[in-house]
Design a protein around this motif. Structure first.
Motif, PDB file in Angstrom:
ATOM      1  N   TYR A   1       0.857  -1.168   0.000  1.00 30.37           N
ATOM      2  CA  TYR A   1       0.000   0.000   0.000  1.00 30.37           C
ATOM      3  C   TYR A   1       0.900   1.227   0.000  1.00 30.37           C
ATOM      4  N   ARG A   2       0.332   2.367  -0.329  1.00 36.08           N
ATOM      5  CA  ARG A   2       1.102   3.606  -0.251  1.00 36.08           C
ATOM      6  C   ARG A   2       0.223   4.740   0.243  1.00 36.08           C
ATOM      7  N   GLN A   3       0.917   5.697   0.856  1.00 31.90           N
ATOM      8  CA  GLN A   3       0.211   6.857   1.394  1.00 31.90           C
ATOM      9  C   GLN A   3       1.035   8.106   1.131  1.00 31.90           C
ATOM     10  N   ALA A   4       0.488   8.997   0.338  1.00 26.94           N
ATOM     11  CA  ALA A   4       1.111  10.289   0.092  1.00 26.94           C
ATOM     12  C   ALA A   4       0.639  11.267   1.163  1.00 26.94           C
ATOM     13  N   PRO A   5       1.363  12.371   1.358  1.00 23.33           N
ATOM     14  CA  PRO A   5       0.969  13.344   2.378  1.00 23.33           C
ATOM     15  C   PRO A   5      -0.474  13.798   2.220  1.00 23.33           C
TER      16      PRO A   5
ATOM     17  N   VAL B   1       4.912   7.077   1.052  1.00 24.33           N
ATOM     18  CA  VAL B   1       5.445   6.039   1.932  1.00 24.33           C
ATOM     19  C   VAL B   1       4.766   4.731   1.535  1.00 24.33           C
ATOM     20  N   TYR B   2       5.579   3.737   1.275  1.00 27.27           N
ATOM     21  CA  TYR B   2       5.073   2.435   0.857  1.00 27.27           C
ATOM     22  C   TYR B   2       5.105   1.468   2.034  1.00 27.27           C
ATOM     23  N   TYR B   3       3.960   0.840   2.271  1.00 31.95           N
ATOM     24  CA  TYR B   3       3.804  -0.058   3.408  1.00 31.95           C
ATOM     25  C   TYR B   3       3.576  -1.485   2.924  1.00 31.95           C
ATOM     26  N   CYS B   4       4.250  -2.394   3.565  1.00 27.65           N
ATOM     27  CA  CYS B   4       4.008  -3.811   3.328  1.00 27.65           C
ATOM     28  C   CYS B   4       2.810  -4.243   4.174  1.00 27.65           C
ATOM     29  N   ASN B   5       1.964  -5.060   3.605  1.00 27.90           N
ATOM     30  CA  ASN B   5       0.760  -5.531   4.291  1.00 27.90           C
ATOM     31  C   ASN B   5       0.652  -7.046   4.158  1.00 27.90           C
ATOM     32  N   LEU B   6       0.255  -7.670   5.235  1.00 31.22           N
ATOM     33  CA  LEU B   6       0.022  -9.108   5.225  1.00 31.22           C
ATOM     34  C   LEU B   6      -1.332  -9.370   5.874  1.00 31.22           C
TER      35      LEU B   6
ATOM     36  N   TYR C   1      -1.554  -7.017   9.094  1.00 29.63           N
ATOM     37  CA  TYR C   1      -0.281  -6.675   9.718  1.00 29.63           C
ATOM     38  C   TYR C   1       0.434  -5.703   8.787  1.00 29.63           C
ATOM     39  N   TRP C   2       1.133  -4.732   9.412  1.00 21.75           N
ATOM     40  CA  TRP C   2       1.758  -3.673   8.626  1.00 21.75           C
ATOM     41  C   TRP C   2       3.225  -3.508   8.989  1.00 21.75           C
ATOM     42  N   GLY C   3       4.016  -3.172   7.994  1.00 17.83           N
ATOM     43  CA  GLY C   3       5.371  -2.724   8.269  1.00 17.83           C
ATOM     44  C   GLY C   3       5.351  -1.249   8.619  1.00 17.83           C
ATOM     45  N   LYS C   4       6.545  -0.721   8.913  1.00 16.98           N
ATOM     46  CA  LYS C   4       6.638   0.683   9.295  1.00 16.98           C
ATOM     47  C   LYS C   4       6.713   1.618   8.100  1.00 16.98           C
ATOM     48  N   GLY C   5       6.927   1.062   6.936  1.00 19.91           N
ATOM     49  CA  GLY C   5       6.936   1.860   5.721  1.00 19.91           C
ATOM     50  C   GLY C   5       8.311   2.250   5.252  1.00 19.91           C
ATOM     51  N   THR C   6       8.417   2.488   3.952  1.00 18.94           N
ATOM     52  CA  THR C   6       9.657   2.976   3.350  1.00 18.94           C
ATOM     53  C   THR C   6       9.302   4.084   2.367  1.00 18.94           C
ATOM     54  N   LEU C   7      10.052   5.169   2.417  1.00 16.90           N
ATOM     55  CA  LEU C   7       9.716   6.348   1.620  1.00 16.90           C
ATOM     56  C   LEU C   7      10.295   6.239   0.219  1.00 16.90           C
ATOM     57  N   VAL C   8       9.438   6.484  -0.753  1.00 16.15           N
ATOM     58  CA  VAL C   8       9.838   6.558  -2.153  1.00 16.15           C
ATOM     59  C   VAL C   8       9.571   7.986  -2.636  1.00 16.15           C
ATOM     60  N   THR C   9      10.605   8.618  -3.134  1.00 17.14           N
ATOM     61  CA  THR C   9      10.479   9.972  -3.651  1.00 17.14           C
ATOM     62  C   THR C   9      10.927   9.979  -5.105  1.00 17.14           C
ATOM     63  N   VAL C  10      10.040  10.452  -5.980  1.00 18.74           N
ATOM     64  CA  VAL C  10      10.345  10.513  -7.398  1.00 18.74           C
ATOM     65  C   VAL C  10      10.414  11.975  -7.810  1.00 18.74           C
ATOM     66  N   SER C  11      11.568  12.379  -8.257  1.00 19.67           N
ATOM     67  CA  SER C  11      11.753  13.777  -8.654  1.00 19.67           C
ATOM     68  C   SER C  11      11.472  13.958 -10.141  1.00 19.67           C
ATOM     69  N   SER C  12      10.977  15.129 -10.487  1.00 16.11           N
ATOM     70  CA  SER C  12      10.641  15.398 -11.897  1.00 16.11           C
ATOM     71  C   SER C  12      11.824  15.979 -12.649  1.00 16.11           C
TER      72      SER C  12
END
Length: 117
Positions: free
Chosen positions: A37-41, A92-97, A106-117
């Motif tokens: 899953y992912r969550q943007a601000p 922020v991308y979260y792993c889900n099980l 169940y969730w992980g703590k997340g890892t941030l992915v930033t894509v610049s233009s």
């Protein structure tokens, strides 16, 4: 108790690629599905990709053809290969099980992915 640990996030230019990994550990559990899953601000957390116990994959329309979910059961690891990244993939991308009779999340703590233009 299940622990999920994500890795692989970072900063990448538009058009680039990243591979996220999620390692599961803890008590023995019957897995219904694993995914990302992912969550943007200031936005809700949305499903990006999921793979069921039977191997069926599901993708959000916004990532179809660009992202690929896979798993390595021997390593208790699920991957998300992300290609042709866009600035709107920044989140922020979260792993889900989902496990057990009730499909407990169940969730992980997340890892941030930033894509610049």
């Amino acid at each position: 108790q299940v622990q999920l640990v994500e890795s692989g996030g970072g900063l990448v230019q538009a058009g680039g690629s990243l591979r996220l990994s999620c390692v599961a550990s803890g008590s023995r559990f019957s897995i219904n599905a694993v995914g990302w899953y992912r969550q943007a601000p200031e936005k809700r957390r949305d499903m990006v990709a999921q793979i069921t116990a039977g191997g069926t994959t599901i993708y959000a329309d916004s990532v179809k053809g660009r992202f690929t979910i896979s798993r390595d059961n021997a390593k208790n690891t699920v991957y998300l290969q992300m290609n042709s990244l866009k600035p709107e993939d920044t989140a922020v991308y979260y792993c889900n099980l989902k496990a057990g009779y009730y499909g407990t999340d169940y969730w992980g703590k997340g890892t941030l992915v930033t894509v610049s233009s």
